[in-house]
Design an enzyme around this catalytic site. Sequence first.
Site, PDB file in Angstrom:
ATOM      1  N   VAL A 174      56.883  86.530  37.569  1.00 52.78           N
ATOM      2  CA  VAL A 174      55.569  85.899  37.468  1.00 52.78           C
ATOM      3  C   VAL A 174      54.483  86.971  37.494  1.00 52.78           C
ATOM      4  CG1 VAL A 174      53.960  84.338  38.621  1.00 52.78           C
ATOM      5  CG2 VAL A 174      56.394  83.763  38.505  1.00 52.78           C
TER       6      VAL A 174
ATOM      7  N   GLY B 155      60.718  81.798  42.963  1.00 54.31           N
ATOM      8  CA  GLY B 155      61.781  82.245  43.867  1.00 54.31           C
ATOM      9  C   GLY B 155      62.885  81.204  43.956  1.00 54.31           C
ATOM     10  N   ALA B 156      64.047  81.520  43.339  1.00 56.08           N
ATOM     11  CA  ALA B 156      65.188  80.592  43.451  1.00 56.08           C
ATOM     12  C   ALA B 156      66.098  81.062  44.579  1.00 56.08           C
ATOM     13  CB  ALA B 156      65.951  80.521  42.129  1.00 56.08           C
TER      14      ALA B 156
ATOM     15  N   GLU C 143      62.853  82.838  38.846  1.00 55.29           N
ATOM     16  CA  GLU C 143      63.475  83.817  39.747  1.00 55.29           C
ATOM     17  C   GLU C 143      63.411  85.187  39.090  1.00 55.29           C
ATOM     18  OE1 GLU C 143      64.942  84.153  42.892  1.00 55.29           O
ATOM     19  OE2 GLU C 143      65.102  86.204  42.139  1.00 55.29           O
TER      20      GLU C 143
ATOM     21  N   ILE D 168      64.874  78.666  50.148  1.00 51.27           N
ATOM     22  CA  ILE D 168      63.826  77.647  50.241  1.00 51.27           C
ATOM     23  C   ILE D 168      63.551  77.020  48.876  1.00 51.27           C
ATOM     24  CG2 ILE D 168      61.378  77.247  50.778  1.00 51.27           C
ATOM     25  CD1 ILE D 168      61.592  79.278  52.993  1.00 51.27           C
TER      26      ILE D 168
ATOM     27  N   HIS E 226      94.280  64.269  57.956  1.00 54.06           N
ATOM     28  CA  HIS E 226      94.248  63.759  56.586  1.00 54.06           C
ATOM     29  C   HIS E 226      93.752  62.314  56.621  1.00 54.06           C
ATOM     30  CE1 HIS E 226      95.408  63.011  52.455  1.00 54.06           C
ATOM     31  NE2 HIS E 226      95.965  61.879  52.858  1.00 54.06           N
TER      32      HIS E 226
HETATM   33  P1  NAD Z   1      64.796  84.244  49.898  1.00 59.66           P
HETATM   34  O1  NAD Z   1      64.832  85.695  50.142  1.00 59.66           O
HETATM   35  O2  NAD Z   1      65.983  83.410  50.177  1.00 59.66           O
HETATM   36  O3  NAD Z   1      64.457  83.983  48.345  1.00 59.66           O
HETATM   37  C1  NAD Z   1      63.314  84.477  47.723  1.00 59.66           C
HETATM   38  C2  NAD Z   1      63.607  84.680  46.251  1.00 59.66           C
HETATM   39  O4  NAD Z   1      62.393  84.968  45.592  1.00 59.66           O
HETATM   40  C3  NAD Z   1      64.549  85.828  45.972  1.00 59.66           C
HETATM   41  O5  NAD Z   1      65.617  85.393  45.173  1.00 59.66           O
HETATM   42  C4  NAD Z   1      63.670  86.841  45.245  1.00 59.66           C
HETATM   43  O6  NAD Z   1      64.366  87.574  44.265  1.00 59.66           O
HETATM   44  C5  NAD Z   1      62.637  85.929  44.599  1.00 59.66           C
HETATM   45  N1  NAD Z   1      61.369  86.588  44.262  1.00 59.66           N
HETATM   46  C6  NAD Z   1      60.693  87.505  44.995  1.00 59.66           C
HETATM   47  N2  NAD Z   1      59.555  87.852  44.353  1.00 59.66           N
HETATM   48  C7  NAD Z   1      59.511  87.127  43.204  1.00 59.66           C
HETATM   49  C8  NAD Z   1      58.590  87.022  42.127  1.00 59.66           C
HETATM   50  N3  NAD Z   1      57.457  87.757  42.095  1.00 59.66           N
HETATM   51  N4  NAD Z   1      58.851  86.167  41.096  1.00 59.66           N
HETATM   52  C9  NAD Z   1      59.990  85.427  41.127  1.00 59.66           C
HETATM   53  N5  NAD Z   1      60.900  85.502  42.120  1.00 59.66           N
HETATM   54  C10 NAD Z   1      60.661  86.328  43.159  1.00 59.66           C
HETATM   55  O7  NAD Z   1      63.486  83.734  50.637  1.00 59.66           O
HETATM   56  P2  NAD Z   1      62.986  82.242  50.938  1.00 59.66           P
HETATM   57  O8  NAD Z   1      63.714  81.258  50.115  1.00 59.66           O
HETATM   58  O9  NAD Z   1      61.499  82.319  50.825  1.00 59.66           O
HETATM   59  O10 NAD Z   1      63.392  82.048  52.438  1.00 59.66           O
HETATM   60  C11 NAD Z   1      62.815  82.895  53.434  1.00 59.66           C
HETATM   61  C12 NAD Z   1      63.759  83.139  54.579  1.00 59.66           C
HETATM   62  O11 NAD Z   1      63.962  81.948  55.309  1.00 59.66           O
HETATM   63  C13 NAD Z   1      65.111  83.628  54.107  1.00 59.66           C
HETATM   64  O12 NAD Z   1      65.519  84.677  54.957  1.00 59.66           O
HETATM   65  C14 NAD Z   1      65.997  82.438  54.296  1.00 59.66           C
HETATM   66  O13 NAD Z   1      67.328  82.798  54.595  1.00 59.66           O
HETATM   67  C15 NAD Z   1      65.334  81.706  55.459  1.00 59.66           C
HETATM   68  N6  NAD Z   1      65.624  80.274  55.334  1.00 59.66           N
HETATM   69  C16 NAD Z   1      66.873  79.833  55.621  1.00 59.66           C
HETATM   70  C17 NAD Z   1      67.180  78.490  55.440  1.00 59.66           C
HETATM   71  C18 NAD Z   1      68.557  78.009  55.748  1.00 59.66           C
HETATM   72  O14 NAD Z   1      69.236  78.626  56.543  1.00 59.66           O
HETATM   73  N7  NAD Z   1      69.030  76.942  55.119  1.00 59.66           N
HETATM   74  C19 NAD Z   1      66.232  77.609  54.966  1.00 59.66           C
HETATM   75  C20 NAD Z   1      64.972  78.094  54.685  1.00 59.66           C
HETATM   76  C21 NAD Z   1      64.679  79.431  54.861  1.00 59.66           C
END
Ligand code: NAD
Length: 476
Positions: free
Chosen positions: A246, A189-190, A212, A193, A452
């Site tokens: 995956v 998952g790219a 991803e 997180i 600035h």
């Molecule tokens: P996310 O939805 O941002 O990303 C998950 C990714 O995993 C997606 O791109 C998806 O296509 C991919 N994916 C799903 N199944 C897959 C598979 N079988 N193989 C490969 N890729 C796959 O979710 P996250 O990164 O787990 O974050 C979870 C939640 O927490 C999100 O809503 C995020 O916005 C929130 N969060 C926010 C912050 C922040 O605000 N900076 C930080 C951490 C988490």
Amino acid sequence: MSEQSFDVVVVGAGPAGYPTAIRAAQLGLSVACVDDWRNADGTRQFGGTCLNVGCIPSKALLESSELYHRAGSEFAAHGISVDGVGLDLDAMQKRKRGIVKQLTAGIEALLKSAGVTAIQARGRLLGERKVEVVGDDGTSRLLAAGHVVLATGSTPIELPVAPFDGERIVDSAGALEFSEVPARLGVIGAGVIGLELGSVWGRLGADVVLLEALDAFLPMVDEQVARDALKQFKRQGLDIRLGARVTGAEADGDSVAINYEAGGREERLEVDKLIVCVGRRPVTDGLLAAESGVELDDNGFIIVDESCRTSAPKVWAVGDVVRGPMLAHKGTEEGVMVAELIAGHAAEMNYATIPSVIYTAPEIAWVGQTEAEVKADGRDYKVGTFPFSANGRAKALQQAAGLVKLIADREYDEILGLHIVGPMAGELIAEAVLAMEFSASAEDLQRTIHAHPTLTEALHEAALSADKRAIHALNR
Ligand code: NAD
């Protein structure tokens, strides 16, 4: 069973629950806040995911790892030579734990000083707004509530083909606790997180491969910004493989073997640790008795209206457990709104101006609509962009990559979205949020005097550029 009465009982003390409780108490209501958070070692702490295993510890490690990386890669450009920059991961983790401890203790103190009855136990909503609270010793008591606010948050989704084992295949919480830097790190998952944690361990020396499933990189981000960010991440050495699905992952001794499909071919990857971060799901396990009257949607979220009212009278729900982006600040504002409504005040929430930030380096931040969304709405729009390579402060910071992009309605000049990839984007976005909250036009930003030399000048110039008035860039 003993019973106590409160005006408001909040279930959950994360960034949605504890502000609800504090604001309700400020408004003169009697409030109890029940929280069941348990650390891996069994100890209890307030603050939920955000403070214990989310935003705060990850930001602590992001900061430390970035400093380490910059000391090794950027200091020379400043004319500073450092011999043998060393890494003490124990000290880094200790600093992180110290920050978490201070902030979670702070929440406890805030609840107490606001007059909230804070209870560390498991809450379950029965009928008629009665909350059953079961303590660690198994004894239960009933809280009778005028209003109940459910704020039980979310938890990582587990992939059946790559189940967590807590050792080699971990979730985002486990990935904050590595006691040594894995030489080879896989990330499924790219998304937000994956990129943040991949960056942490990549900067500390791991070879990071992100798998991803989607072909598009960060589809929720403006395409131009996402393209620029991808280029920069790849340059940093993050191996981001798009369109990689995956099909299996198995821990075997010291390593994890991953099978995935990409471009119609079966591929195999071996890593030392695997982080699975494919999204989060709402937490309602054991929360709702059948007679509670609270309904869930097909994805397990508690169904609420725009004011966060559930299907049961005087039962509300806020934060990750309801629809909308899973962001701490979104939950906080929903909680404050609900407290105000319970106290009889008028309150609403502007979902159109919730900012998003990805804490990579460079950071990515945005508010409002992407160009694709504006286009899909059929609006006539104009775009202004400005590169950080033409910003003096960014140059001085040695972080002059990335850009600011402003999208405004062509006829009315209203700002529809602002997108940043670049240094301190998460801080800079606040100006755009405020502007949009006040329904500002691009001209309002153009007329606003920016100090600035600052990074904020890039926002000013992007607004100017929307009308081909940029001073420090070509107006194409
Ligand atoms: P996310 O939805 O941002 O990303 C998950 C990714 O995993 C997606 O791109 C998806 O296509 C991919 N994916 C799903 N199944 C897959 C598979 N079988 N193989 C490969 N890729 C796959 O979710 P996250 O990164 O787990 O974050 C979870 C939640 O927490 C999100 O809503 C995020 O916005 C929130 N969060 C926010 C912050 C922040 O605000 N900076 C930080 C951490 C988490």
